[in-house]
Scaffold this motif. Structure first.
Motif, PDB file in Angstrom:
ATOM      1  N   GLU A  49       0.814  -1.216   0.000  1.00 25.45           N
ATOM      2  CA  GLU A  49       0.000   0.000   0.000  1.00 25.45           C
ATOM      3  C   GLU A  49       0.848   1.266   0.000  1.00 25.45           C
ATOM      4  O   GLU A  49       0.308   2.368   0.110  1.00 25.45           O
ATOM      5  CB  GLU A  49      -0.913   0.001   1.231  1.00 25.45           C
ATOM      6  CG  GLU A  49      -1.879  -1.171   1.272  1.00 25.45           C
ATOM      7  CD  GLU A  49      -2.704  -1.187   2.544  1.00 25.45           C
ATOM      8  OE1 GLU A  49      -2.744  -0.142   3.240  1.00 25.45           O
ATOM      9  OE2 GLU A  49      -3.302  -2.234   2.855  1.00 25.45           O
ATOM     10  N   ASP A  87      -3.843  -3.024  13.031  1.00 26.84           N
ATOM     11  CA  ASP A  87      -5.107  -2.342  12.747  1.00 26.84           C
ATOM     12  C   ASP A  87      -4.820  -1.065  11.944  1.00 26.84           C
ATOM     13  O   ASP A  87      -4.653   0.019  12.507  1.00 26.84           O
ATOM     14  CB  ASP A  87      -5.823  -1.997  14.054  1.00 26.84           C
ATOM     15  CG  ASP A  87      -7.195  -1.366  13.817  1.00 26.84           C
ATOM     16  OD1 ASP A  87      -7.568  -1.177  12.647  1.00 26.84           O
ATOM     17  OD2 ASP A  87      -7.873  -1.056  14.813  1.00 26.84           O
ATOM     18  N   TRP A  88      -4.799  -1.191  10.629  1.00 28.13           N
ATOM     19  CA  TRP A  88      -4.471  -0.042   9.786  1.00 28.13           C
ATOM     20  C   TRP A  88      -5.605   0.974   9.741  1.00 28.13           C
ATOM     21  O   TRP A  88      -5.390   2.136   9.387  1.00 28.13           O
ATOM     22  CB  TRP A  88      -4.108  -0.514   8.376  1.00 28.13           C
ATOM     23  CG  TRP A  88      -2.808  -1.272   8.375  1.00 28.13           C
ATOM     24  CD1 TRP A  88      -2.624  -2.597   8.131  1.00 28.13           C
ATOM     25  CD2 TRP A  88      -1.520  -0.730   8.694  1.00 28.13           C
ATOM     26  NE1 TRP A  88      -1.310  -2.921   8.270  1.00 28.13           N
ATOM     27  CE2 TRP A  88      -0.600  -1.801   8.603  1.00 28.13           C
ATOM     28  CE3 TRP A  88      -1.053   0.539   9.038  1.00 28.13           C
ATOM     29  CZ2 TRP A  88       0.761  -1.628   8.852  1.00 28.13           C
ATOM     30  CZ3 TRP A  88       0.298   0.710   9.282  1.00 28.13           C
ATOM     31  CH2 TRP A  88       1.191  -0.363   9.200  1.00 28.13           C
ATOM     32  N   THR A  89      -6.813   0.542  10.135  1.00 26.87           N
ATOM     33  CA  THR A  89      -7.913   1.508  10.232  1.00 26.87           C
ATOM     34  C   THR A  89      -7.588   2.554  11.287  1.00 26.87           C
ATOM     35  O   THR A  89      -7.817   3.757  11.089  1.00 26.87           O
ATOM     36  CB  THR A  89      -9.228   0.791  10.594  1.00 26.87           C
ATOM     37  OG1 THR A  89      -9.520  -0.178   9.579  1.00 26.87           O
ATOM     38  CG2 THR A  89     -10.372   1.781  10.700  1.00 26.87           C
ATOM     39  N   GLU A  90      -7.051   2.109  12.410  1.00 21.57           N
ATOM     40  CA  GLU A  90      -6.646   3.047  13.459  1.00 21.57           C
ATOM     41  C   GLU A  90      -5.534   3.962  12.967  1.00 21.57           C
ATOM     42  O   GLU A  90      -5.541   5.162  13.214  1.00 21.57           O
ATOM     43  CB  GLU A  90      -6.177   2.306  14.711  1.00 21.57           C
ATOM     44  CG  GLU A  90      -5.679   3.259  15.797  1.00 21.57           C
ATOM     45  CD  GLU A  90      -5.088   2.547  17.004  1.00 21.57           C
ATOM     46  OE1 GLU A  90      -4.438   3.222  17.822  1.00 21.57           O
ATOM     47  OE2 GLU A  90      -5.279   1.318  17.127  1.00 21.57           O
ATOM     48  N   ASN A  93      -5.191  10.991   9.824  1.00 25.19           N
ATOM     49  CA  ASN A  93      -6.131  11.961   9.258  1.00 25.19           C
ATOM     50  C   ASN A  93      -6.751  12.894  10.298  1.00 25.19           C
ATOM     51  O   ASN A  93      -7.708  13.605   9.993  1.00 25.19           O
ATOM     52  CB  ASN A  93      -7.221  11.219   8.479  1.00 25.19           C
ATOM     53  CG  ASN A  93      -6.675  10.597   7.206  1.00 25.19           C
ATOM     54  OD1 ASN A  93      -5.826  11.174   6.533  1.00 25.19           O
ATOM     55  ND2 ASN A  93      -7.159   9.410   6.866  1.00 25.19           N
ATOM     56  N   TRP A 138      -4.814   5.047   9.924  1.00 21.19           N
ATOM     57  CA  TRP A 138      -5.297   6.093   9.025  1.00 21.19           C
ATOM     58  C   TRP A 138      -6.210   7.085   9.749  1.00 21.19           C
ATOM     59  O   TRP A 138      -6.224   8.275   9.419  1.00 21.19           O
ATOM     60  CB  TRP A 138      -6.012   5.463   7.831  1.00 21.19           C
ATOM     61  CG  TRP A 138      -5.051   4.807   6.888  1.00 21.19           C
ATOM     62  CD1 TRP A 138      -4.938   3.471   6.625  1.00 21.19           C
ATOM     63  CD2 TRP A 138      -4.039   5.453   6.105  1.00 21.19           C
ATOM     64  NE1 TRP A 138      -3.916   3.242   5.733  1.00 21.19           N
ATOM     65  CE2 TRP A 138      -3.353   4.433   5.387  1.00 21.19           C
ATOM     66  CE3 TRP A 138      -3.644   6.773   5.937  1.00 21.19           C
ATOM     67  CZ2 TRP A 138      -2.305   4.712   4.529  1.00 21.19           C
ATOM     68  CZ3 TRP A 138      -2.595   7.054   5.076  1.00 21.19           C
ATOM     69  CH2 TRP A 138      -1.940   6.039   4.377  1.00 21.19           C
ATOM     70  N   ARG A 139      -6.948   6.591  10.736  1.00 20.85           N
ATOM     71  CA  ARG A 139      -7.788   7.495  11.512  1.00 20.85           C
ATOM     72  C   ARG A 139      -6.929   8.526  12.240  1.00 20.85           C
ATOM     73  O   ARG A 139      -7.240   9.729  12.242  1.00 20.85           O
ATOM     74  CB  ARG A 139      -8.622   6.682  12.519  1.00 20.85           C
ATOM     75  CG  ARG A 139      -9.519   7.545  13.402  1.00 20.85           C
ATOM     76  CD  ARG A 139     -10.410   6.672  14.276  1.00 20.85           C
ATOM     77  NE  ARG A 139      -9.644   5.767  15.130  1.00 20.85           N
ATOM     78  CZ  ARG A 139      -9.065   6.136  16.277  1.00 20.85           C
ATOM     79  NH1 ARG A 139      -9.148   7.390  16.695  1.00 20.85           N
ATOM     80  NH2 ARG A 139      -8.397   5.262  16.996  1.00 20.85           N
TER      81      ARG A 139
END
Length: 334
Positions: free
Chosen positions: A224, A283-286, A292, A288-289
């Motif tokens: 990514e 946890d890549w969601t965390e 951002n 990026w959160r």
């Protein structure tokens, strides 16, 4: 360390070469890169190379400055005078690192005022790790052990970055970061060996909270990574995100055994066939959160930097007035 900028920025279109002169300049540039030579500020370089470096070096500088805030929270509450002195010296080092790096970025034609304006507006990023709170004294030790340990793993290859001013700055920075990592480990080791059960539990709790964010410091998976291939080609980046992360995990897993703490990953185990530790899903969601702007301390960190900048305006005004007086002219309006 703080080089997530090369992975989290949007992909930019590179301008096509437009003249025979540029073709020849690009050929010479590529030849220097292929030969392992350094690029100096006065050398010709592609505009995309310049922009990439400005983005990366400035983010690194911002990270050093913002990184002073979580630890500064504990200066007045350090348990002993020795620990307070060490912490003050470390924070001072980080301020110096920021200054070295802002100076390196300025050699690329971007002013410090522009760099700071981008930070204060939220346009420029800094390492996501500094958007987490330091809840206990053990957090300060864990930052030294894990965060500075990850920084060293990221930064040592940058001493061979193709852009010479950045590479030269990183030599001293890496030496000082190595001290930071050692003092963090030492502080934790004393707490684990000589501390109370409550203090040992505090170290384990801090390790639990900082482990996964520390792994995120290396940036997203190689699959990514937006700029990875080009940055490797140009010698800006020497080792991939995934390889650096694996190297860090392999080293830290052994250090955790020495300390007597458990890393919060039930899937962490040695794989003899690979010769590396296997580990669980990040946890890549965390990630990026937080990147951002929606981490635990994003707003607090930026607000603190803006306040400090505004409070220091009189110092900049005084310095400009002194410089103008020394030059025998009237100071320009700030």
């Amino acid at each position: 360390m703080y080089t997530q900028a090369m992975d989290i920025a949007p992909k930019e279109e590179q301008r096509a070469v437009r003249s025979l002169e540029e073709v020849e300049l690009m050929r010479r540039f590529d030849a220097k890169i292929d030969a392992g030579d350094y690029i100096e500020p006065k050398d010709w370089m592609p505009e995309h190379y310049r922009k990439t470096l400005v983005r990366q070096i400035s983010q690194h500088a911002h990270s050093e400055i913002v990184g002073m805030l979580p630890e500064g929270n504990w200066v007045t509450r350090a348990p002993t005078l020795k620990r307070k002195t060490i912490l003050l010296a470390k924070i001072q080092d980080e301020a110096g690192h920021g200054l070295y790096l802002y100076s390196a970025a300025e050699t690329l034609g971007t002013s410090r005022d522009e760099l700071l304006a981008a930070l204060h507006s939220g346009k420029a990023k800094y390492s996501s790790i500094f958007n987490y709170p330091t809840l206990t004294w053990a957090d300060v030790g864990v930052i030294g052990w894990l965060v500075d340990g990850a920084a060293i793993m990221n930064q040592v290859p940058l001493t061979r970055c193709s852009y010479a001013p950045y590479a030269r700055a990183m030599v001293r920075i890496c030496r000082e970061e190595s001290f930071h990592q050692r003092q963090g480990f030492d502080a934790l080791n004393i707490m684990m060996r000589e501390g109370t059960p409550e203090q040992r539990a505090m170290v384990q709790d801090a390790t639990n909270r900082w482990w996964w964010p520390s792994l995120m410091m290396f940036g997203p998976p190689d699959s990514e990574s937006v700029h990875g291939t080009q940055n490797t080609r140009w010698g800006i980046k020497r080792i991939s995100n995934d390889d650096l992360r694996q190297k860090f995990i392999d080293a830290t897993a052994e250090q955790a055994k020495v300390l007597g703490v458990t890393l919060p990953d039930p899937e962490l185990k040695w794989n003899a066939e690979r010769g590396h530790y296997d580990f669980g899903r990040i946890d890549w969601t965390e990630f990026w959160r937080v990147v951002n702007g929606d981490g635990p301390c994003n707003r607090e960190r930026l607000a603190a930097r803006r306040r400090a900048h505004e409070a220091g305006q009189w110092v900049r005004d005084a310095a400009n007035a002194h410089a103008a007086k020394a030059a025998g002219r009237t100071p320009a309006a700030a």
